[in-house]
Design a protein around this motif. Sequence first.
Motif, PDB file in Angstrom:
ATOM      1  N   UNK A 137       0.849  -1.191   0.000  1.00  0.00           N
ATOM      2  CA  UNK A 137       0.000   0.000   0.000  1.00  0.00           C
ATOM      3  C   UNK A 137       0.882   1.237   0.000  1.00  0.00           C
ATOM      4  N   UNK A 138       0.235   2.340  -0.368  1.00  0.00           N
ATOM      5  CA  UNK A 138       0.881   3.646  -0.334  1.00  0.00           C
ATOM      6  C   UNK A 138       0.292   4.421   0.837  1.00  0.00           C
ATOM      7  N   UNK A 147      -2.678  17.315  15.154  1.00  0.00           N
ATOM      8  CA  UNK A 147      -3.040  15.933  14.840  1.00  0.00           C
ATOM      9  C   UNK A 147      -2.168  15.440  13.695  1.00  0.00           C
ATOM     10  N   UNK A 148      -2.077  14.103  13.689  1.00  0.00           N
ATOM     11  CA  UNK A 148      -1.386  13.450  12.568  1.00  0.00           C
ATOM     12  C   UNK A 148      -2.425  12.725  11.733  1.00  0.00           C
ATOM     13  N   UNK A 149      -2.327  12.915  10.374  1.00  0.00           N
ATOM     14  CA  UNK A 149      -3.300  12.300   9.479  1.00  0.00           C
ATOM     15  C   UNK A 149      -2.583  11.261   8.600  1.00  0.00           C
ATOM     16  N   UNK A 150      -3.165  10.091   8.526  1.00  0.00           N
ATOM     17  CA  UNK A 150      -2.625   8.998   7.702  1.00  0.00           C
ATOM     18  C   UNK A 150      -3.723   8.502   6.772  1.00  0.00           C
ATOM     19  N   UNK A 151      -3.349   8.301   5.518  1.00  0.00           N
ATOM     20  CA  UNK A 151      -4.294   7.780   4.542  1.00  0.00           C
ATOM     21  C   UNK A 151      -3.581   6.676   3.744  1.00  0.00           C
ATOM     22  N   UNK A 152      -4.045   5.431   3.919  1.00  0.00           N
ATOM     23  CA  UNK A 152      -3.413   4.274   3.262  1.00  0.00           C
ATOM     24  C   UNK A 152      -4.240   3.845   2.065  1.00  0.00           C
TER      25      UNK A 152
END
Length: 455
Positions: A137-138, A147-152
Amino acid sequence: MASDTASPRRKPDPVSAKGERRRGPYRRRLRSRIIVSFVLLGFCLTTLFAFATNWARMRVENQLVEDVLNRNIDEYAHRYALDPTRSPDLPVQQMRARLVRPDKFEALREEEPDWYEFGNGNHSLSGVDERGQPYSYKLAVRKTPDAWFFLAYDTTESIRGEAQLNRALILSVLVFSLLSLVLGWWSASKVMKPVSDLAARLRAYRGGTSEPAPLAPRFPDDEVGQLAQALDDYSSRLTEVVQRDREFNADVSHELRTPLAVIRGATELLLARPGLDEKVLQRLQRIQRAEQQCTDLIGSLLLLSRNERGQGSSNVARVAEQLLDAHRAQLGGKPLELVLEGERELVIDAPESALSVALGNLIGNAVKYSQEGSVRVVVTGNRVDVIDSGPGLSAEDAAKLFQRGYRGTHAGHSQGGGIGLSIVSRLCDLYGWQVSVRPGTERGVVATLTFSPAT
């Protein structure tokens, strides 16, 4: 013995019994080169196309995925900024979003150490999960103090699709290479057919008529037709040369043998008269020997010009003794001893005229350049050695031995055109003999004439 001519000639390429030049263990044919060229061209082009296709797919797909990730993570952060009290939802297939608040930063280090270390941007991750299934995945990362944002984005299916595409491209390369082979085979057959026909017609002329039919009318007016026309022109000129050579040989055989026959008859009549003066007798005998030498030389040269072997057999010792007797009569006051040694029973399959010319040149050179001492002719086994006590053989002479027109360094002002040993070498090639010279043990030269085994 200093020679009239010098240096062993370069050995010709081996020739088969049918006259064809033998080739090495492998000969790459022109047809094969055309086929290989087509196969290489097809393989290289399809491989290059497959590589370019795969590279373009990866580049476009990667760019699209990153654009989708960037837009969605920006939207994700924007929604959180509008209402930080709840986690925003992104109903995007193949994507998984995660929001980490400040109080969970350190907990993320334990859960996802890679995510914790990543900075802002897009990252690629792959590996094997707990069930042993591969994943890929990317991950888009946006880290702010709030905040920390992560999108996989799951790319596992994309990897599988890439593998399938690669297999399809490899299969395409193989298929197109096979098609190139078939096309090359067909094209080579079409291209080489006129050349093969021309070669077949040329082979058919071997040993055939002296005036072959023209080739050019049988081929179209293209490159092969031009080659056929050039071969016709060459064949015509070669036929004229051969015809002139045959006519010359016939003329020489007739015009020279006739006066020699007259000389022989007159000499025999004069020798038969009683009471001849000793000096007159010696001169008549010398004329008789000269006539015999001319007859032998003419016969040998005519056979050489036609590349034909003469028929008959010869006793080597007897011919050598005759040659030595002839040279003894011409020594004058030179203190030189001419000796015949060895076996007396060696008989070879060749006419006396050919042996007399070959051996006579070797003995003649030895006598010419030996001012004193001896010239020994030794017959042993299947060879005869001519050993003289002359000035020896220089390095320059050894390097140019048997070369037509070369006269040895010790020739000085002596007569001769430097063709004697060249004739010897040609006779050896015709009858399968071998001739060589080497320096003597102390002085002089040893010339060896080795005969082929009797069949």
